[in-house]
Design an enzyme around this catalytic site. Structure first.
Site, PDB file in Angstrom:
ATOM      1  N   LYS A 263       1.000  -1.207  -0.087  1.00 32.90           N
ATOM      2  CA  LYS A 263      -0.023  -0.091  -0.074  1.00 32.90           C
ATOM      3  C   LYS A 263       0.882   1.408   0.153  1.00 32.90           C
ATOM      4  O   LYS A 263       0.448   2.377  -0.559  1.00 32.90           O
ATOM      5  CB  LYS A 263      -0.940  -0.031   1.104  1.00 32.90           C
TER       6      LYS A 263
ATOM      7  N   LYS B 168      -1.467  12.111   4.960  1.00 34.40           N
ATOM      8  CA  LYS B 168      -0.919  11.246   5.765  1.00 34.40           C
ATOM      9  C   LYS B 168      -0.122   9.997   5.343  1.00 34.40           C
ATOM     10  O   LYS B 168       0.942   9.802   5.445  1.00 34.40           O
ATOM     11  CB  LYS B 168      -1.956  10.657   6.746  1.00 34.40           C
TER      12      LYS B 168
END
Length: 304
Positions: free
Chosen positions: A177, A246
């Site tokens: 990811k 983030k």
């Protein structure tokens, strides 16, 4: 198992993605017990058949598999290890499936800790595709876990995904990811810059995806994200700028931890920092194109 022989599903974290996943599971006829830190979000799924629980532990006690889709690693740890967390359930799920975007080391530590406490397995399964594909069960899922745990949840997760791949042991999904977000985050910035360039050059910017389809510049970002930017169609948000920032920061930290200095990624991080700093943390990630409009307005003002 429920009376029909299906696994009972618990789902923790009813944000934009969690809501879409739960609604899809309900459409398929699954029993889904849900919890969210902000209980008002449960109203997006309970009217459609989800069963509200008063804690993650309560979710776990009524579930064979518990799924999570929460903000970050700290939120994952809170849901699993707090006094009212999954690990405190006594009789808990056989496997945790964590759809959250978290960090690989934290995931490995949490999985080992939960295994020691309860014997439960762990599959980290971060996703890509956004709420639209989550709602239709066509997400891309990048998984990490043992073959045994993966096989135990594969039939269920396959119902939620168009592309499911086991990338290695626990933590491998989160590592994948990170790579995904490196491509996505810098791709968003690139699409914004391509759009600004096309508009400034005076061509028909709306026709660019059609014109470039099938060539080396073609991509899902060009075909799906670029038109959204070009139309300035940002409400309601399908993702939040603060979340992508983030994720990009996590990419930066991960790459630096490997001794790398990846300048394109660092520029992507800075662009999103600049955008969020203008007060846009809860706007759609694709609205980063507004940063270039802001920059242009400042340049005009400085010349006047």
């Amino acid at each position: 198992m429920d009376q029909s022989g299906r696994q009972r599903i618990g789902f923790i974290g009813i944000g934009l993605m969690g809501e879409a996943m739960v609604r899809h599971l309900l459409d398929l006829g699954h029993k889904v017990t849900v919890w969210n830190l902000e209980p008002e979000r449960l109203e997006t799924v309970v009217p459609h058949g989800a069963i509200a629980a008063d804690s993650p532990a309560a979710v776990a006690r009524d579930s064979d598999v518990v799924m999570l889709c929460v903000l970050n690693m700290a939120a994952v740890e809170r849901c699993i290890f707090a006094e009212d967390g999954v690990a405190a359930a006594g009789r808990g799920p056989a496997v945790i499936v964590d759809f959250s975007t978290a960090d690989p080391d934290g995931t490995r530590d949490a999985a080992a800790r939960l295994k020691a406490l309860t014997g439960a397995g762990w599959v980290d399964a971060p996703v890509s595709g956004g709420p639209q594909l989550a709602r239709t069960g066509e997400m891309t899922v990048m998984a990490g876990g043992s073959q045994e745990d993966f096989d135990a949840v594969k039939p269920l997760v396959e119902q939620m995904s168009g592309n499911l791949t086991l990338m290695g042991p626990v933590g491998a999904g989160q590592t994948t990811k990170i790579l995904n977000q490196a491509i996505v985050g810098t791709g968003y910035v690139l699409m914004a810059e391509a759009l600004v360039l096309a508009e400034a050059a005076g061509i028909d910017a709306a026709r660019l995806p059609q014109c470039l389809a099938g060539g080396h510049a073609d991509s899902s970002l060009l075909q799906r994200l670029y038109p959204q930017m070009q139309q300035r169609a940002f409400d309601p948000p399908s993702s939040y700028a603060r979340q992508l920032l983030k994720d990009l920061k996590a990419v930066s930290e991960f790459s630096r931890g490997l001794g790398l200095d990846l300048k394109v990624i660092e520029q992507g991080v800075q662009r999103y920092k600049d955008y969020v700093a203008l007060g846009h943390e809860m706007t759609d990630s694709a609205a980063v194109v507004k940063l270039y409009e802001h920059d242009a307005a400042e340049r005009r003002a400085s010349k006047s």
